[in-house]
Every structure is written in C-alpha cells, then in structure tokens.
Design a protein around this motif. Structure first.
Motif, PDB file in Angstrom:
ATOM      1  N   TYR A   4       0.835  -1.210   0.000  1.00 58.31           N
ATOM      2  CA  TYR A   4       0.000   0.000   0.000  1.00 58.31           C
ATOM      3  C   TYR A   4       0.867   1.256   0.000  1.00 58.31           C
ATOM      4  N   PHE A   5       1.829   1.326   0.923  1.00 59.34           N
ATOM      5  CA  PHE A   5       2.665   2.522   1.011  1.00 59.34           C
ATOM      6  C   PHE A   5       3.624   2.629  -0.173  1.00 59.34           C
ATOM      7  N   ALA A   6       4.011   1.493  -0.741  1.00 64.94           N
ATOM      8  CA  ALA A   6       4.834   1.541  -1.955  1.00 64.94           C
ATOM      9  C   ALA A   6       4.044   2.156  -3.095  1.00 64.94           C
ATOM     10  N   THR A   7       2.754   1.854  -3.168  1.00 70.96           N
ATOM     11  CA  THR A   7       1.895   2.436  -4.205  1.00 70.96           C
ATOM     12  C   THR A   7       1.733   3.937  -3.985  1.00 70.96           C
ATOM     13  N   ILE A   8       1.465   4.322  -2.737  1.00 73.94           N
ATOM     14  CA  ILE A   8       1.210   5.727  -2.408  1.00 73.94           C
ATOM     15  C   ILE A   8       2.446   6.583  -2.642  1.00 73.94           C
ATOM     16  N   TYR A   9       3.596   6.086  -2.214  1.00 75.23           N
ATOM     17  CA  TYR A   9       4.827   6.873  -2.296  1.00 75.23           C
ATOM     18  C   TYR A   9       5.702   6.479  -3.484  1.00 75.23           C
ATOM     19  N   ARG A  40      -9.046   7.933  -2.462  1.00 73.73           N
ATOM     20  CA  ARG A  40      -8.304   7.858  -3.726  1.00 73.73           C
ATOM     21  C   ARG A  40      -7.090   6.956  -3.600  1.00 73.73           C
ATOM     22  N   ASP A  41      -6.454   7.000  -2.422  1.00 73.18           N
ATOM     23  CA  ASP A  41      -5.282   6.142  -2.216  1.00 73.18           C
ATOM     24  C   ASP A  41      -5.658   4.663  -2.271  1.00 73.18           C
ATOM     25  N   VAL A  42      -6.775   4.321  -1.655  1.00 72.69           N
ATOM     26  CA  VAL A  42      -7.213   2.926  -1.672  1.00 72.69           C
ATOM     27  C   VAL A  42      -7.582   2.511  -3.095  1.00 72.69           C
ATOM     28  N   GLU A  43      -8.218   3.391  -3.843  1.00 70.82           N
ATOM     29  CA  GLU A  43      -8.567   3.083  -5.233  1.00 70.82           C
ATOM     30  C   GLU A  43      -7.306   2.880  -6.071  1.00 70.82           C
ATOM     31  N   SER A  44      -6.285   3.727  -5.820  1.00 66.19           N
ATOM     32  CA  SER A  44      -5.014   3.573  -6.535  1.00 66.19           C
ATOM     33  C   SER A  44      -4.358   2.234  -6.191  1.00 66.19           C
ATOM     34  N   PHE A  45      -4.415   1.899  -4.913  1.00 61.35           N
ATOM     35  CA  PHE A  45      -3.855   0.623  -4.472  1.00 61.35           C
ATOM     36  C   PHE A  45      -4.597  -0.533  -5.142  1.00 61.35           C
ATOM     37  N   LEU A 100      -3.257  -3.622  -8.096  1.00 62.38           N
ATOM     38  CA  LEU A 100      -3.348  -5.074  -7.910  1.00 62.38           C
ATOM     39  C   LEU A 100      -3.853  -5.782  -9.164  1.00 62.38           C
ATOM     40  N   ASN A 101      -3.935  -5.066 -10.241  1.00 62.86           N
ATOM     41  CA  ASN A 101      -4.365  -5.673 -11.500  1.00 62.86           C
ATOM     42  C   ASN A 101      -3.438  -6.839 -11.851  1.00 62.86           C
ATOM     43  N   GLY A 102      -4.046  -7.962 -12.162  1.00 68.38           N
ATOM     44  CA  GLY A 102      -3.264  -9.157 -12.479  1.00 68.38           C
ATOM     45  C   GLY A 102      -3.210 -10.147 -11.328  1.00 68.38           C
ATOM     46  N   TYR A 103      -3.550  -9.676 -10.121  1.00 68.98           N
ATOM     47  CA  TYR A 103      -3.629 -10.589  -8.981  1.00 68.98           C
ATOM     48  C   TYR A 103      -4.934 -11.379  -9.054  1.00 68.98           C
TER      49      TYR A 103
END
Length: 418
Positions: free
Chosen positions: A37-42, A73-78, A82-85
C-alpha cells in the motif's frame, strides 16, 4: 484526511497493530499488504532496491496518517495496482488494509468496498484464479506410491484429517492419541490458522504408514543432521514431521511427475500444479461431503466454523460424536476402494458379533457342564453308596446261610428266642 468517518486519535503504527495478532502467517500477510500500500502511495518499488523495509514502515505510516491525503483515492489507486492478482489475493489485501485503516479511525461505508470488488480490471469473474482439483482416489493412490515413507505419512495425514500443511508440520506425538479408535488428533490453538483449537482424526491407513515412519524417524534425524551444512538440524525434534514446507512440496511435485499427474494451470503466473499439495485438504472436503456425514460436520473437522449454526459449533467440543461421524466417513477419505473398505468394515463387525455370540454360548455351555459335573458327582456318590449297601446286605445273607447250614437247629431256636 478525507474519509467517510475519521476519528481523531493517536495513530496505531504497524508495529503496534501487528502486535495484536498471534499467528505468524497473519502478521506477515498484514505486513506485506501494508508495504504494498505505502509503496503504491509513495511510488516505491515493491521488490529489489528501494523497496520498503520493516524499519521504515512505522515512519511511513506516521507520515501518512498525519497528512491531509485522501485515503479514498489512495485505496482506489492501491486497488488498481493489484491488477493481475487473483480475485482472492485482491480481496485479502483490501481486507487487511481495511482493518489497519479502521483501527486508525479511517472508515468507509460498505458500498465503497463492494464497488471496488465490481471494478476488477479486465472484467474478470469472481471465480478462483487457480483451477486446482482435488485428486481422485485412484490418482492419490498412484501419487503416494512415489513418496518416501516420511512424506507419504504426511500426505495421508493431510488427506484423512483435513489439516493444513502448516498445522501438520507443528503437531507432536503428544497431539496424536494412537490408543484410541479412531485415532484422534488434537490440533492446538497456537498452531491453527484461526487461533481456535480443534479435533480431527486419522484413517487406519494413515496410522499404519505413520507408525512405520515413526520407527525410522530417529535415523532420519541423524542422517539429516549429518547431511546439512547450511542449517543446523536437531537430533531431537518432537514434531511428528520434522521438516519445512518446501521439503514436502518438492517430494509431492516429484511424486506428481512420476505418477503422470504433473498437469499445470496455465491461468496462473507460476503455472501452479493442478494437484498442488493444498488440494489434499480439498480431497478431504470433497470426499467427506460424498459420505453420509453432514457437510457442516466435515467443516467442523476442517476448522471452518464462521457460518455454522450453534448446533454444529457445539459439535466441536463433542469428541465422541465427532468420532462416530468420522468412522462413517473414513472409507471416503482413504485411498482404498470405498465399497471394499465398507464391506470389510461390515464383515469385521459381523465377525465381532458372531464372536460375542459364540463366547456367550460357550459361557452358557460351560455353566451347564459345571452343573452336569456336579450332578454326576452326586450320582456317583449315591451309586457307590447304594452299591455298598447291596454288597453289604448280600454278604450278610450269605454268612447267615452258611451258619444255618452248619447249625440249623441251634439257629432256629436262636431266632425263636429272639
């Protein structure tokens, strides 16, 4: 932070949040999900150089929770990252993140989470990504013939008890009650995925192979200790199956290949085997459901109780009732032919009944024989008493006749005077 509900409170950092859990696997899954999650956000890489370390996680979470970011928005980005999981992996990651955010007072209504699930990229259905299959009885019988005695014992334990692989690798001999019928296994709370203790059982077939394995376990440990150079091996290990999961995986994959059942699922990135080791638990669920035992009772043995009624939850603590149900389903979770196994069981029961009847009949005959012997003894005594009397009377008369012959007159006079 913008959310449907935000409570002002001191942030609960990842290290504190993880301390609320006892199961190592759960702790690790949460830690990995938060790092993603934090890797996606930052915009940090998830693997390799620059990835988030355990030491950084608390500081990143502190900065994030103190910021004015929009968590929606952060959760939606996260979610989009995860596309492909697989659908299951996406659901697990979102659920773990939801728990952490909720603990920090950041909550969304349920419609937000439901809408995310409907937005799976590529229009993927909700079916499981891995098209695994429980092996048939014939397939499992062929596979285990290519396993060495140690992992064969583990495979049959898994197939006949419904245990998870991780659970089987932590049970000790003290957890297995070999003196009972059927053999009972107590799966301790500290080694289960749910944190709840439960009871299961082993088939006669699994017990026979397990006992053979235990005869050579000490020699196995000595050999393993002498062969290992990278990792120290213990000469004494109280676990029934003293090795790691990868050891079992490798043995299983080799057996799959030799048995001709090493098919892979091309829908997964790693092309996982269709009959991967976890399908042994699926074998238990599928075959147990084909017996006359209620499916909910099978779920109790497997540790699935979240949706069960109160009656079946109480069944978990009724070991005698569980044992009776397991005896009914045992032929179905063994690799022997079901009909033959049930026939043998019925023949055994019939022989036992016949034996009881014979014992009872013999017991009655023995009592009658004792009575007859006593009567015969009395008759013998009476016979010899009567015989003695007859012989005595005969001898007396013979003596009188002899006397009369010698002194007839004196004898007559003597009798008259008497």
């Amino acid at each position: 932070m913008i959310a449907d509900t935000v409570e002002i409170r001191r942030p609960v950092l990842p290290s504190e949040y993880l301390a609320l859990y006892n199961t190592n696997s759960t702790i690790e899954h949460i830690r990995v999900s938060l790092k993603k999650y934090f890797a996606t956000i930052y915009k940090r890489p998830r693997t390799g150089d620059g990835r988030i370390t355990d030491a950084e996680l608390d500081n990143l979470a502190q900065d994030y929770l103190d910021s004015d970011r929009d968590p929606r928005r952060d959760v939606e980005s996260f979610f989009n990252s995860l596309n492909g999981y697989s659908p299951k992996s996406v659901a697990v990651n979102l659920s773990l993140l939801k728990g952490f955010l909720g603990r920090n007072g950041v909550r969304f209504d349920e419609y937000f989470w439901k809408d995310l699930k409907r937005k799976r990229k590529g229009g993927r259905s909700s079916r499981a990504a891995t098209q695994d299959e429980a092996p048939t009885v014939e397939q499992l019988r062929a596979i285990i013939t290519h396993l060495p005695i140690n992992t064969r014992a583990q495979a049959l334990t898994l197939a006949s008890s419904g245990m998870r692989i991780g659970e089987s690798l932590k049970i000790t001999l003290a957890d297995i009650h070999l003196d009972e019928e059927p053999v009972r296994v107590e799966i301790r709370a500290e080694i289960t995925k749910t944190g709840d203790a439960r009871t299961s059982f082993l088939s006669t077939e699994a017990v026979q192979v397990l006992e053979e394995w235990l005869k050579v376990k000490d020699q196995y440990l000595k050999t393993a200790a002498g062969r290992s150079h990278l990792h120290e091996k213990k000469l004494q290990d109280e676990r029934v199956f003293p090795w790691s999961a990868p050891v079992f995986y490798r043995a299983w994959e080799n057996a799959l290949r030799k048995a001709g059942f090493a098919m892979r699922d091309n829908n997964t990135k790693t092309r996982i085997h269709v009959h991967h080791p976890h399908t042994l638990r699926k074998f238990f669920r599928t075959r147990g459901g084909q017996s006359q035992v209620p499916v909910d009772a099978v779920e109790v043995l497997m540790g699935h109780e979240g949706y069960l009624t109160g009656a079946y939850r109480k069944l978990r603590d009724d070991k005698k009732a569980l044992a009776k149900l397991y005896i009914q389903m045992e032929p179905f979770v063994s690799t022997g032919d079901t009909a033959q196994a049930m026939e043998v069981r019925e023949e055994t029961r019939e022989l036992q009944l016949q034996l009881k009847k014979v014992v009872a009949k013999n017991s009655g005959l023995e009592d009658r024989l004792k009575s007859m012997e006593a009567s015969l003894g009395d008759a013998r005594t009476l016979f010899f008493e009567m015989l003695g009397n007859i012989v005595g009377e005969k001898l007396r008369k013979e003596r009188e006749a002899e006397v009369m012959a010698l002194y007839p007159k004196q004898t007559v006079e003597l009798r008259l005077t008497e």
